[in-house]
Design a protein around this motif. Structure first.
Motif, PDB file in Angstrom:
ATOM      1  N   LYS A 200      28.493 -14.398  13.960  1.00 51.56           N
ATOM      2  CA  LYS A 200      27.479 -14.419  12.947  1.00 51.56           C
ATOM      3  C   LYS A 200      27.097 -13.012  12.484  1.00 51.56           C
ATOM      4  CE  LYS A 200      26.865 -18.935  12.703  1.00 51.56           C
ATOM      5  NZ  LYS A 200      27.382 -19.750  11.449  1.00 51.56           N
ATOM      6  N   ASP A 201      27.186 -12.269  13.382  1.00 52.97           N
ATOM      7  CA  ASP A 201      26.531 -10.838  13.057  1.00 52.97           C
ATOM      8  C   ASP A 201      27.074  -9.804  14.036  1.00 52.97           C
ATOM      9  OD1 ASP A 201      24.627  -8.838  11.871  1.00 52.97           O
ATOM     10  OD2 ASP A 201      22.839  -9.760  12.705  1.00 52.97           O
ATOM     11  N   VAL A 202      27.433  -8.583  13.627  1.00 52.27           N
ATOM     12  CA  VAL A 202      27.436  -7.478  14.387  1.00 52.27           C
ATOM     13  C   VAL A 202      26.637  -6.494  13.984  1.00 52.27           C
ATOM     14  CG1 VAL A 202      29.582  -6.110  15.214  1.00 52.27           C
ATOM     15  CG2 VAL A 202      30.041  -8.298  14.716  1.00 52.27           C
ATOM     16  N   ASP A 203      25.920  -5.761  14.995  1.00 54.57           N
ATOM     17  CA  ASP A 203      24.953  -4.546  14.676  1.00 54.57           C
ATOM     18  C   ASP A 203      24.587  -3.914  15.821  1.00 54.57           C
ATOM     19  OD1 ASP A 203      23.121  -3.133  13.213  1.00 54.57           O
ATOM     20  OD2 ASP A 203      22.221  -5.135  12.387  1.00 54.57           O
ATOM     21  N   ASP A 204      23.777  -3.030  15.742  1.00 58.79           N
ATOM     22  CA  ASP A 204      23.191  -2.204  16.777  1.00 58.79           C
ATOM     23  C   ASP A 204      21.616  -2.421  17.196  1.00 58.79           C
ATOM     24  OD1 ASP A 204      25.576  -0.697  17.197  1.00 58.79           O
ATOM     25  OD2 ASP A 204      25.210   0.458  15.655  1.00 58.79           O
ATOM     26  N   TYR A 205      21.247  -2.305  18.107  1.00 55.52           N
ATOM     27  CA  TYR A 205      19.833  -2.620  18.464  1.00 55.52           C
ATOM     28  C   TYR A 205      19.230  -1.228  19.037  1.00 55.52           C
ATOM     29  CZ  TYR A 205      15.345  -4.175  20.999  1.00 55.52           C
ATOM     30  OH  TYR A 205      14.490  -4.451  21.648  1.00 55.52           O
ATOM     31  N   ALA A 206      18.381  -0.744  18.128  1.00 54.89           N
ATOM     32  CA  ALA A 206      17.835   0.712  18.658  1.00 54.89           C
ATOM     33  C   ALA A 206      16.617   0.403  19.679  1.00 54.89           C
ATOM     34  CB  ALA A 206      17.395   1.593  17.348  1.00 54.89           C
ATOM     35  N   VAL A 207      16.906   1.085  20.929  1.00 52.93           N
ATOM     36  CA  VAL A 207      15.793   0.835  22.011  1.00 52.93           C
ATOM     37  C   VAL A 207      15.589   2.036  22.642  1.00 52.93           C
ATOM     38  CG1 VAL A 207      17.164  -0.558  23.603  1.00 52.93           C
ATOM     39  CG2 VAL A 207      15.043  -0.509  23.988  1.00 52.93           C
ATOM     40  N   ARG A 208      14.494   2.601  22.941  1.00 52.63           N
ATOM     41  CA  ARG A 208      14.272   4.076  23.623  1.00 52.63           C
ATOM     42  C   ARG A 208      15.333   5.061  23.531  1.00 52.63           C
ATOM     43  NH1 ARG A 208      14.491   0.029  28.659  1.00 52.63           N
ATOM     44  NH2 ARG A 208      12.675  -1.301  27.929  1.00 52.63           N
ATOM     45  N   GLY A 209      15.583   5.219  22.180  1.00 53.32           N
ATOM     46  CA  GLY A 209      16.340   6.507  21.540  1.00 53.32           C
ATOM     47  C   GLY A 209      18.150   6.107  21.958  1.00 53.32           C
ATOM     48  N   ARG A 210      18.291   4.741  22.093  1.00 52.86           N
ATOM     49  CA  ARG A 210      19.916   4.541  22.394  1.00 52.86           C
ATOM     50  C   ARG A 210      20.214   3.371  21.444  1.00 52.86           C
ATOM     51  NH1 ARG A 210      23.035   1.918  26.464  1.00 52.86           N
ATOM     52  NH2 ARG A 210      25.055   2.855  26.092  1.00 52.86           N
ATOM     53  N   ASP A 211      21.134   3.229  20.727  1.00 59.50           N
ATOM     54  CA  ASP A 211      21.838   2.221  20.009  1.00 59.50           C
ATOM     55  C   ASP A 211      22.733   1.316  21.104  1.00 59.50           C
ATOM     56  OD1 ASP A 211      20.710   3.317  17.669  1.00 59.50           O
ATOM     57  OD2 ASP A 211      22.467   3.912  16.996  1.00 59.50           O
TER      58      ASP A 211
END
Length: 105
Positions: free
Chosen positions: A90-101
């Protein structure tokens, strides 16, 4: 630097895609393996439930994405569409958390 293996994602955490801006609310942990962590999530736009995998390594996750895209292409044949087989990806993406993707699918 935070790594996926030491990051905490409790139920209720909202994962927002960096590029597509899709929002997923984590409902529960489904499993953790050598290549990532899989959660049951609820998609904000439609309320449907999906499995969301966050990968430890972008290269490993991309290999899995390629396999799922291959299945998706096979599904696009008319006979498979009519069979009711669900979409694999359904989806491919990045999650930006604490300065990291962190890549996810």
């Amino acid at each position: 630097m935070t790594t996926l293996s030491d990051a905490s994602f409790p139920p209720g955490t909202v994962v927002t895609g960096k590029w597509n801006r899709s929002r997923y609310t984590i409902r529960k942990l489904l499993g953790k393996g050598a290549n990532g962590i899989v959660f049951l999530v609820q998609r904000g736009e439609n309320g449907k439930h999906y499995a969301l995998k966050m990968g430890f390594d972008p290269v490993d996750l991309q290999s899995e994405v390629n396999v799922l895209k291959s299945f998706q292409l096979q599904r696009n044949h008319e006979a498979l569409r009519q069979s009711g087989i669900p979409s694999y990806l359904k989806d491919v993406d990045d999650y930006a958390v604490r300065g990291r993707d962190i890549p996810f699918m």
